[in-house]
Design a protein around this motif. Structure first.
Motif, mmCIF file in Angstrom:
data_model
loop_
_atom_site.group_PDB
_atom_site.id
_atom_site.type_symbol
_atom_site.label_atom_id
_atom_site.label_comp_id
_atom_site.label_asym_id
_atom_site.label_seq_id
_atom_site.Cartn_x
_atom_site.Cartn_y
_atom_site.Cartn_z
ATOM 1 N N UNK A 294 -13.070 50.404 43.626
ATOM 2 C CA UNK A 294 -12.343 50.016 44.833
ATOM 3 C C UNK A 294 -12.064 51.228 45.717
ATOM 4 N N UNK A 295 -11.760 52.359 45.067
ATOM 5 C CA UNK A 295 -11.542 53.587 45.829
ATOM 6 C C UNK A 295 -12.812 54.008 46.558
ATOM 7 N N UNK A 296 -13.957 53.906 45.883
ATOM 8 C CA UNK A 296 -15.230 54.243 46.511
ATOM 9 C C UNK A 296 -15.541 53.270 47.653
ATOM 10 N N UNK A 297 -15.227 51.986 47.438
ATOM 11 C CA UNK A 297 -15.465 50.987 48.485
ATOM 12 C C UNK A 297 -14.604 51.274 49.707
ATOM 13 N N UNK A 298 -13.330 51.616 49.474
ATOM 14 C CA UNK A 298 -12.434 51.942 50.584
ATOM 15 C C UNK A 298 -12.909 53.194 51.305
ATOM 16 N N UNK A 299 -13.393 54.178 50.546
ATOM 17 C CA UNK A 299 -13.902 55.408 51.156
ATOM 18 C C UNK A 299 -15.112 55.107 52.034
ATOM 19 N N UNK B 136 -18.707 64.038 21.609
ATOM 20 C CA UNK B 136 -19.772 63.209 22.158
ATOM 21 C C UNK B 136 -19.743 63.102 23.677
ATOM 22 N N UNK B 137 -20.386 62.081 24.187
ATOM 23 C CA UNK B 137 -20.531 61.887 25.629
ATOM 24 C C UNK B 137 -19.222 61.447 26.262
ATOM 25 N N UNK B 138 -19.182 61.613 27.568
ATOM 26 C CA UNK B 138 -18.005 61.233 28.349
ATOM 27 C C UNK B 138 -18.270 59.903 29.056
ATOM 28 N N UNK B 139 -17.209 59.128 29.218
ATOM 29 C CA UNK B 139 -17.323 57.869 29.946
ATOM 30 C C UNK B 139 -16.000 57.552 30.623
ATOM 31 N N UNK B 140 -16.025 56.543 31.462
ATOM 32 C CA UNK B 140 -14.825 56.121 32.185
ATOM 33 C C UNK B 140 -14.141 55.020 31.389
ATOM 34 N N UNK B 141 -12.824 55.106 31.158
ATOM 35 C CA UNK B 141 -12.123 54.013 30.467
ATOM 36 C C UNK B 141 -12.341 52.701 31.204
ATOM 37 N N UNK B 142 -12.540 51.625 30.474
ATOM 38 C CA UNK B 142 -12.878 50.347 31.103
ATOM 39 C C UNK B 142 -11.817 49.888 32.097
ATOM 40 N N UNK B 143 -10.542 50.172 31.818
ATOM 41 C CA UNK B 143 -9.492 49.700 32.719
ATOM 42 C C UNK B 143 -9.409 50.543 34.001
ATOM 43 N N UNK B 144 -10.190 51.649 34.061
ATOM 44 C CA UNK B 144 -10.192 52.479 35.258
ATOM 45 C C UNK B 144 -11.423 52.235 36.139
ATOM 46 N N UNK B 145 -12.376 51.461 35.634
ATOM 47 C CA UNK B 145 -13.625 51.275 36.381
ATOM 48 C C UNK B 145 -13.380 50.575 37.721
ATOM 49 N N UNK B 146 -12.660 49.458 37.685
ATOM 50 C CA UNK B 146 -12.420 48.711 38.919
ATOM 51 C C UNK B 146 -11.637 49.537 39.949
ATOM 52 N N UNK C 186 -22.503 55.004 32.843
ATOM 53 C CA UNK C 186 -22.681 54.986 31.400
ATOM 54 C C UNK C 186 -22.342 56.346 30.813
ATOM 55 N N UNK C 187 -22.162 56.432 29.491
ATOM 56 C CA UNK C 187 -21.798 57.699 28.849
ATOM 57 C C UNK C 187 -22.796 58.814 29.160
ATOM 58 N N UNK D 114 -17.987 63.577 41.693
ATOM 59 C CA UNK D 114 -19.360 63.540 41.178
ATOM 60 C C UNK D 114 -19.368 63.203 39.695
ATOM 61 N N UNK D 115 -18.407 63.748 38.946
ATOM 62 C CA UNK D 115 -18.310 63.446 37.515
ATOM 63 C C UNK D 115 -18.017 61.966 37.304
ATOM 64 N N UNK D 116 -17.031 61.446 38.049
ATOM 65 C CA UNK D 116 -16.663 60.038 37.890
ATOM 66 C C UNK D 116 -17.816 59.120 38.261
ATOM 67 N N UNK D 117 -18.532 59.458 39.337
ATOM 68 C CA UNK D 117 -19.655 58.613 39.762
ATOM 69 C C UNK D 117 -20.796 58.658 38.750
ATOM 70 N N UNK D 118 -20.924 59.769 38.039
ATOM 71 C CA UNK D 118 -21.985 59.884 37.027
ATOM 72 C C UNK D 118 -21.651 59.084 35.779
#
Length: 363
Positions: free
Chosen positions: A159-164, A145-155, A106-107, A98-102
Motif C-alpha cells: 500500500x505504501x508503494x501504491x501510494x508512492x 538463512x535468507x531474509x523475507x518480509x513478515x506476512x503481516x507487513x506485506x500489505x 520471496x526469501x 530496495x531491500x524491502x522490494x527485493x
C-alpha cells in the motif's frame, strides 16, 4: 432537383456541433457527479468516513490474501505527526526500500542482496538489515538463512508503494519549485536581474541538437512582444507516447522532469552551476504552451510555472513535424523583456556555426 451540397455540409456541421456540445455537457455533468461531495453542515464532522482496502499477492509458490480492512478517516488525520514523519523518514532510505522490494518477491540470501543491489560490502547491507529487523519489517530464517518480509507487513508495504506511485509526480513539481527558489544555479548572476534570453538560448540549443541529427533545417522565432516569444522548429517533434517505465507521457516528462537531464540538450549560462534544460525553461516561465506536430497530428499542452494546466490535447491535423514553444518568462524572476536585436545577433552566431540551419525572426 439540384442539391446545394455546400449548404448541406454547413447544416451537417451545425448539427454535429450541437451533438458535440450535448455530449460534452453530459460528460461534464457526469464527471461532476462522480466527484460531488455532500454539503457539510455544522452538525457534521468534516473527517467522517472510512478507508477500505484489501488485496492479494502471488509470486510463484507464495500467495498472500487479506480480508477487507477499514481505517476511520478521523483516526488517520489525528495520528501523531512526529511519529508518522519518523516512519516515512526511516522507510525513505533508498537502500532500505530496495531491500524491502527485493524480499517481498520471496526469501533472498544476504550475499544475493549485496550483489543484486550493488552495495559493495556486506557491512553496508547489514547496517540496514539490522534496522529493518528491529522494526519488524524483516525476518531471517534460522541459522543465518535468507531474509523475507513478515506476512503481516506485506500489505502495508504494498500500500505504501501504491501510494508512492500515486504521488510520484509531486517530487517532480517540488523539484521545479526548488528551481524557482534558486534560479541562480541555472541563470548565474545571483542577486541581479536575470536575462530572459537565456531561456530562448536553451530552446535553440535543442533545435541545434535536432539539426545535428539531420531532423531540423529551419527555426522561426516569433516576437509577440517584449514578454512573449515562440520558438518553432521543423524537427521530429517531441514524442507523445508514454515511456515504458513511466505513467506520464514522454512529452510531459521532458517538460517537467528536471532530474532527467538526458531528455533535452542543456544550455549553460555564464556563472550557472547547472544547465538550463527544457524543464528548467518551463519552471522559470510564468506561462508556457508546447505544440507538437508529429505523425499527422497536432498536440498541445499548457503550463503555468511548470505545472500542467491541461492534459495533452489533440488540436488539429498536419503534414508537418516539429516543436513550437510559446513562453512568457516569470516577471518575478526576469525584470526585463526580450530585445529583438539580441535575438538577431544570436541568430547570426548560430547560422555562422550551422550554415544549413535557417533561423527567421518575425514580429
Amino acid at each position: 432537383m439540384n442539391r446545394n451540397l455546400g449548404s448541406e455540409i454547413d447544416q451537417l456541421k451545425l448539427e454535429m456541433n450541437k451533438l458535440q456540445k450535448l455530449v460534452g455537457s453530459y460528460l461534464g455533468e457526469a464527471s461532476k457527479k462522480a466527484f460531488v461531495m455532500d454539503d457539510l453542515t455544522p452538525d457534521k464532522e468534516q473527517n467522517e468516513g472510512n478507508i477500505y482496502y484489501s488485496g492479494q499477492y502471488r509470486n510463484g509458490h507464495i500467495k498472500y490474501k487479506w480480508d477487507a480492512k477499514e481505517q476511520p478517516i478521523r483516526g488517520l488525520l489525528n495520528l501523531d505527526g512526529e511519529k508518522m514523519a519518523k516512519i516515512l523518514s526511516a522507510l525513505g532510505n533508498k537502500q532500505r526500500l530496495d531491500i524491502l522490494r527485493s524480499v517481498i518477491k520471496g526469501p533472498v540470501a544476504g550475499t544475493e542482496l549485496v550483489e543484486k543491489l550493488n552495495m559493495g560490502t556486506t557491512g553496508q547491507l547489514y547496517h540496514h538489515i539490522k534496522a529493518l529487523m528491529g522494526a519488524d519489517l524483516l525476518v531471517q530464517e534460522e541459522r543465518g538463512g535468507s531474509y523475507s518480509l513478515p506476512s503481516h507487513r506485506v500489505l502495508p508495504v504494498l500500500l505504501l508503494l501504491a501510494a508512492s506511485s500515486e504521488l510520484a509526480d509531486t517530487t517532480t513539481y517540488m523539484d521545479m519549485a526548488d528551481a524557482r527558489e534558486h534560479p541562480d544555479l541555472y541563470l548565474g548572476a545571483a542577486g541581479q536581474a536575470y536575462d530572459p534570453h537565456l531561456l530562448i538560448w536553451a530552446l535553440l540549443e535543442n533545435t541545434i541538437l535536432e539539426h545535428q541529427v539531420g531532423s531540423c533545417t529551419e527555426v522561426h522565432i516569433f516576437f509577440h512582444n517584449e514578454r512573449s516569444l515562440t520558438v518553432a522548429d521543423n524537427g521530429r517533434g517531441i514524442p507523445i507516447t508514454v515511456l515504458s517505465n513511466r505513467e506520464r507521457p514522454h512529452l510531459q516528462t521532458v517538460m517537467t522532469d528536471i532530474g532527467q537531464a538526458s531528455l533535452s540538450a542543456p544550455y549553460y549560462a555564464a556563472g550557472g552551476e547547472k544547465g538550463i534544460s527544457v524543464a528548467i525553461v518551463n519552471a522559470l516561465s510564468y506561462q508556457l504552451a508546447v505544440e507538437i506536430r508529429r505523425e499527422g497530428t497536432i498536440y498541445r499542452q499548457d503550463y503555468k510555472q511548470g505545472i500542467p494546466q491541461s492534459g495533452i490535447i489533440k488540436v488539429g491535423v498536419t503534414e508537418e513535424s516539429g516543436t513550437s514553444i510559446t513562453l512568457e518568462p516569470d516577471p518575478d524572476l526576469f525584470l526585463t523583456g526580450f530585445d529583438i536585436e539580441a535575438l538577431q545577433k544570436r541568430a547570426i552566431e548560430i547560422q555562422g556555426a550551422y550554415p544549413n540551419l535557417a533561423i527567421h525572426i518575425l514580429r
